[in-house]
Enzyme design. Structure first.
Site, PDB file in Angstrom:
ATOM      1  N   HIS A 121       0.738  -1.189   0.046  1.00  0.00           N
ATOM      2  CA  HIS A 121       0.123  -0.249  -0.063  1.00  0.00           C
ATOM      3  C   HIS A 121       0.885   1.241  -0.047  1.00  0.00           C
ATOM      4  CE1 HIS A 121      -2.727   2.843   1.920  1.00  0.00           C
ATOM      5  NE2 HIS A 121      -3.658   2.276   1.333  1.00  0.00           N
ATOM      6  N   ASP A 198       3.206  -4.985   8.060  1.00  0.00           N
ATOM      7  CA  ASP A 198       1.967  -4.210   7.917  1.00  0.00           C
ATOM      8  C   ASP A 198       0.847  -5.167   7.911  1.00  0.00           C
ATOM      9  OD1 ASP A 198      -0.355  -2.792   7.155  1.00  0.00           O
ATOM     10  OD2 ASP A 198       0.367  -1.906   5.552  1.00  0.00           O
ATOM     11  N   GLN A 201      -4.488  -5.533   6.912  1.00  0.00           N
ATOM     12  CA  GLN A 201      -5.358  -6.076   5.958  1.00  0.00           C
ATOM     13  C   GLN A 201      -5.339  -7.781   6.439  1.00  0.00           C
ATOM     14  OE1 GLN A 201      -7.502  -5.478   3.787  1.00  0.00           O
ATOM     15  NE2 GLN A 201      -6.953  -3.582   3.301  1.00  0.00           N
ATOM     16  N   LYS A 224     -10.319  -1.616  10.473  1.00  0.00           N
ATOM     17  CA  LYS A 224     -10.642  -2.755   9.835  1.00  0.00           C
ATOM     18  C   LYS A 224     -10.998  -3.867  10.688  1.00  0.00           C
ATOM     19  CE  LYS A 224      -7.265  -1.097   6.213  1.00  0.00           C
ATOM     20  NZ  LYS A 224      -7.904  -0.338   5.407  1.00  0.00           N
ATOM     21  N   CYS A 361      -4.680   2.458  -3.399  1.00  0.00           N
ATOM     22  CA  CYS A 361      -3.307   2.964  -3.103  1.00  0.00           C
ATOM     23  C   CYS A 361      -2.414   1.947  -3.233  1.00  0.00           C
ATOM     24  CB  CYS A 361      -3.600   3.422  -1.451  1.00  0.00           C
ATOM     25  SG  CYS A 361      -4.838   4.368  -1.250  1.00  0.00           S
TER      26      CYS A 361
HETATM   27  N1  7TS Z   1      -1.505  -0.600   4.977  1.00  0.00           N
HETATM   28  C1  7TS Z   1      -2.639  -1.574   3.916  1.00  0.00           C
HETATM   29  C2  7TS Z   1      -2.204  -2.992   3.670  1.00  0.00           C
HETATM   30  C3  7TS Z   1      -3.906  -1.031   3.856  1.00  0.00           C
HETATM   31  O1  7TS Z   1      -4.711  -1.735   3.254  1.00  0.00           O
HETATM   32  C4  7TS Z   1      -4.211   0.304   4.508  1.00  0.00           C
HETATM   33  C5  7TS Z   1      -5.490   0.778   4.133  1.00  0.00           C
HETATM   34  C6  7TS Z   1      -3.159   0.885   5.007  1.00  0.00           C
HETATM   35  C7  7TS Z   1      -2.023   0.561   5.184  1.00  0.00           C
HETATM   36  C8  7TS Z   1      -3.585   2.286   5.680  1.00  0.00           C
HETATM   37  O2  7TS Z   1      -4.417   2.322   6.770  1.00  0.00           O
HETATM   38  P1  7TS Z   1      -4.999   3.398   7.472  1.00  0.00           P
HETATM   39  O3  7TS Z   1      -5.877   2.959   8.454  1.00  0.00           O
HETATM   40  O4  7TS Z   1      -3.733   4.073   8.145  1.00  0.00           O
HETATM   41  O5  7TS Z   1      -5.665   4.329   6.591  1.00  0.00           O
HETATM   42  N2  7TS Z   1      -6.054   0.361   3.051  1.00  0.00           N
HETATM   43  C9  7TS Z   1      -7.418   0.656   2.420  1.00  0.00           C
HETATM   44  C10 7TS Z   1      -7.887   0.262   1.552  1.00  0.00           C
HETATM   45  O6  7TS Z   1      -7.299  -0.944   0.692  1.00  0.00           O
HETATM   46  N3  7TS Z   1      -8.848   0.789   0.991  1.00  0.00           N
HETATM   47  O7  7TS Z   1      -9.147   1.856   1.652  1.00  0.00           O
HETATM   48  C11 7TS Z   1      -8.095   1.791   2.579  1.00  0.00           C
END
Ligand code: 7TS
Length: 403
Positions: A121, A198, A201, A224, A361
């Site tokens: 990401h 990370d 997911q 999530k 992303c």
């Molecule tokens: N890393 C991964 C693998 C992600 O899927 C996401 C968010 C992030 C980091 C960032 O997470 P945040 O909570 O700090 O925003 N992924 C997604 C997505 O797949 N669609 O919307 C957000």
């Protein structure tokens, strides 16, 4: 039998309609929905316990502190961290990654190497590029293969004693690929590199054991995993967290302050400057309790059934290609020949079906497949096969209208 009907009753939003149709929520990889127990915990906190933490002698402050620290213990237990002070509460995955990237800016020198995977990401690419610019370190990439997995043989080749850090997601957000993180960690440790995984997911589907993985840093977002937005976790091995400088200066992260010199508080407070998302942290703990009551083995088995069912049905549609075909979580990223993913997403929305379209992303993955983006349907344990039937019928309708 997985009690999906009973579980669905826990999520008020699943009863609503969108554009006159029952909501079919398949954008779980972007954010999960929130069960009533978590909503209740938020309402209860602001109704009964709201106060600032770690500072007041008064009852409310002590109650709020107690609730917040109990949440930290729940998170520690969930991730199986050895110590509760290895759990830093942050505003989410992105913040957790940036904290580590910032911390390493004093520890790297020109010529050091950082490895990221091709499946990241943007939040696990950009902070490391910024770190390289600051330090003169060089960014290397573990390439991906056509089936959406990482080329581990190529990883072996780029690892060397120059490698200081390795970053990889546990599960790819765009494709759902489950990466062999244990192997990635072991190999990095052999050359003396630290590893950040990370888990944004992975955590909705898999219960990670940070001690068993022997990972240096593991990050995730509560939103999530049935929790609220604006709160997340940074697990770090205590030796690393002791070594890294604080990310932000301010209240709560100090031991003593004079104009001549400040000494920092111990872990975890050193990394928790300012008033945190107290309610969010408490609700995060409640969300983990909720998911653990259902059980991650049961969740994974049920979601795998949904994945197989959905894959089989979608594959029957003419011109439909699914990206990422390896061992994966319940994510189906696809395109239909000659149709832009955004157009499919817009028609699905009219039919009440929420999916994400675009590059997710993860532009390097889209560049690899030479596509502008995909339609991504991501399932959670509260989804049903009947909802997948609605998705499939809606995709067929979109294909007919747009084809
Ligand atoms: N890393 C991964 C693998 C992600 O899927 C996401 C968010 C992030 C980091 C960032 O997470 P945040 O909570 O700090 O925003 N992924 C997604 C997505 O797949 N669609 O919307 C957000």
């Amino acid at each position: 039998m997985f009690p999906v009907d009973k579980i669905r009753a826990d999520f008020p939003i699943l009863k609503r309609e969108v554009n006159g149709k029952p909501l079919v929520y398949f954008d779980n990889a972007a954010t999960s929905q929130t069960p009533q127990v978590v909503i209740d915990a938020i309402v209860d906190y602001y109704s009964n316990s709201n106060a600032n933490i770690h500072r007041g002698v008064h009852t409310l402050s002590q109650e709020a502190t107690d609730l917040y620290e109990k949440a930290r213990l729940k998170i520690q237990k969930h991730f199986n961290a050895k110590e509760s002070y290895e759990i830093i509460l942050t505003s989410g995955t992105t913040a957790s990654i940036n904290m580590i990237a910032s911390g390493f800016s004093d520890l790297l020198i020109t010529g050091d190497e950082i490895i990221v995977s091709a499946l990241e990401h943007h939040s696990n690419i950009v902070p490391w590029q910024m770190l390289c610019e600051k330090t003169g370190a060089v960014l290397k990439v573990i390439p991906m293969l056509q089936n959406g997995t990482l080329d581990i043989a190529a990883y072996d080749e780029i690892l060397s004693d120059k490698t200081k850090l390795v970053f990889c997601n546990h599960v790819s957000n765009a494709l759902g690929t489950i990466n062999p993180i244990k192997e990635i960690i072991e190999k990095a440790h052999k050359v003396g590199a630290a590893v950040l995984i990370d888990g944004a997911q992975a955590t909705p589907h898999i219960k990670p054991d940070v001690q068993e993985l022997d990972v240096d840093f593991y990050v995730a977002s509560a939103h999530k995993i049935c929790g609220p937005t604006g709160v997340g976790v940074l697990y770090g091995k205590s030796a690393w967290l002791e070594k890294l400088p604080p990310y932000q200066g301010g209240g709560e992260m100090i031991e003593t302050v004079t104009f001549e010199k400040t000494t920092y508080a111990g872990l975890p407070h050193k990394f928790e400057a300012g008033t945190p998302n107290i309610c969010g942290g408490i609700a995060f703990g409640v969300a983990l309790d909720y998911m653990n009551t259902i059980g991650f083995d049961a969740i994974a088995a049920y979601e795998h059934e949904l994945l197989q069912y959905g894959t089989g049905k979608l594959q029957e549609i003419d011109g439909l290609t699914i990206y990422g075909t390896s061992d994966k979580t319940a994510v189906i990223s696809f395109n239909i020949e000659g149709i832009h993913p955004y157009d499919i997403g817009a028609i699905l929305d009219k039919l009440g079906v929420a999916v994400r379209t675009g590059h997710h992303c993860a532009q390097p993955i889209m560049n690899f497949y030479n596509i502008p983006g995909t339609v991504r349907a991501s399932f959670a344990f509260y989804n049903t096969k009947k909802e997948i039937d609605v998705l499939v019928a809606s995709v067929k309708k979109a294909a007919m209208m747009l084809g």
